[in-house]
Design a protein around this motif. Structure first.
Motif, short mmCIF file in Angstrom:
data_model
loop_
_atom_site.label_atom_id
_atom_site.label_comp_id
_atom_site.label_asym_id
_atom_site.label_seq_id
_atom_site.Cartn_x
_atom_site.Cartn_y
_atom_site.Cartn_z
N ALA A 34 27.27 32.13 39.72
CA ALA A 34 27.59 31.81 38.33
C ALA A 34 26.91 30.52 37.86
O ALA A 34 26.75 30.31 36.65
CB ALA A 34 29.10 31.69 38.15
N LEU A 70 24.99 40.41 36.14
CA LEU A 70 26.09 39.61 35.62
C LEU A 70 26.52 40.14 34.26
O LEU A 70 25.69 40.48 33.41
CB LEU A 70 25.67 38.15 35.50
CG LEU A 70 25.38 37.42 36.81
CD1 LEU A 70 25.02 35.97 36.54
CD2 LEU A 70 26.56 37.50 37.76
N ASN A 76 32.85 38.64 36.66
CA ASN A 76 31.65 38.84 35.85
C ASN A 76 30.64 39.79 36.47
O ASN A 76 29.50 39.88 36.02
CB ASN A 76 30.97 37.49 35.56
CG ASN A 76 30.77 36.66 36.81
OD1 ASN A 76 30.88 37.16 37.92
ND2 ASN A 76 30.47 35.38 36.62
N SER A 123 31.50 35.76 40.60
CA SER A 123 30.32 35.13 41.18
C SER A 123 30.41 33.61 41.20
O SER A 123 29.49 32.94 41.68
CB SER A 123 29.05 35.56 40.42
OG SER A 123 29.08 35.09 39.09
N ALA A 124 31.50 33.04 40.70
CA ALA A 124 31.73 31.60 40.85
C ALA A 124 32.39 31.29 42.19
O ALA A 124 32.08 30.28 42.83
CB ALA A 124 32.60 31.08 39.71
#
Length: 276
Positions: free
Chosen positions: A111, A160, A168, A191-192
């Motif tokens: 992210a 994404l 996401n 994705s973070a």
């Protein structure tokens, strides 16, 4: 322009010759996926992540480093590359320090817009390894797959998406061969954090089928799957509408291809967003 290519066992250069130190990688003819990812800090270096033979425990997931600043000059006048013998077949270990003997791997952008997650499946879990300016982090983030995988399988990640603050991307993880059915699970992925989230989960299954592959379209709203019947000789490609992914419902499952002669195998989205 072509730099090099691999089947997971051997690496060939752009002149179609075997690269120095390019044989004896851990992949096998039964490995499902292989991954090539460029170093974030040195654009001449590439990590080649090879996967195992799911039918035995004689191979394992590992990475090798290709350095394109090395090697003899090719037909283009540029170096053809060399596999660094000091960074070859380095095992990727699971969260318990064990070798991973499955055949699935993919990458997804982080992210933060710079790093990546390298996703590897075990028989029960998804392992997300941070890939940053230091290389491949050896401590994975662990998520349960909510299933037990015995045999070949694949991992595919959507681009994404702008869905919710909680996830996401979507992941498709499917069992390629099974005694009497195919199974493909769709998960939401953050994705973070590198974790599967509980926002969304869906399961595709088919009795007396084998599932050979899946791929998302360019914006993650559609999923294409390929399958073959075990009892009758037909091969199909289906498309699934994931537009309502945030609510957990899937519309579609429309058959768009069927053949009794041509086999529907692995599916792959190229950088032009066409699926091959």
């Amino acid at each position: 322009n072509l730099l090099f290519y691999t089947d997971g066992m051997t690496i060939w250069d752009s002149d179609h010759s075997i690269m120095p130190n390019g044989t004896g990688l851990t992949g096998t003819v039964n490995s499902g996926q292989v991954l090539i990812i460029q170093s974030i800090v040195n654009t001449d270096k590439y990590y080649v992540i090879t996967t195992a033979d799911p039918y035995n425990n004689q191979s394992y997931i590992a990475y090798s480093l290709v350095d394109m600043s090395l090697g003899s000059l090719g037909s283009t006048g540029q170096p053809l590359g060399d596999v660094d013998p000091a960074i070859k077949n380095v095992p990727v270990l699971d969260n318990n320090g064990n070798l991973i003997t499955t055949g699935a791997v993919t990458a997804i952008p982080h992210a933060n817009g710079t790093d990546f997650w390298i996703l590897v499946g075990t028989h029960n879990d998804l392992l997300a390894y941070l890939f940053d300016n230091t290389g491949l982090n050896n401590v994975p983030v662990v998520s349960s797959l909510q299933m037990t995988v015995n045999g070949p399988f694949y991992i595919k990640a959507s681009p994404l998406m702008n869905v919710t603050a909680s996830f996401n991307s979507l992941l498709a993880i499917g069992v390629v061969h099974s005694p009497s059915y195919y199974l493909s699970n769709i998960y939401s992925f953050d994705s973070a954090t590198g974790l599967i989230t509980n926002n969304y989960f869906y399961n595709f299954s088919c009795a007396q089928c084998e599932n050979f592959g899946a791929e998302f379209n360019k914006d993650g709203t559609l999923l294409y799957t390929s399958l073959s019947s075990i009892n009758t000789p037909f091969h199909q490609i289906h498309v699934w509408d994931l537009q309502s992914a945030s609510s957990g419902s899937v519309q579609g499952g429309q058959q768009i291809f069927q053949s009794f002669n041509l086999e529907a195998g692995q599916l792959q989205r190229y950088k032009d967003n066409d699926i091959y």
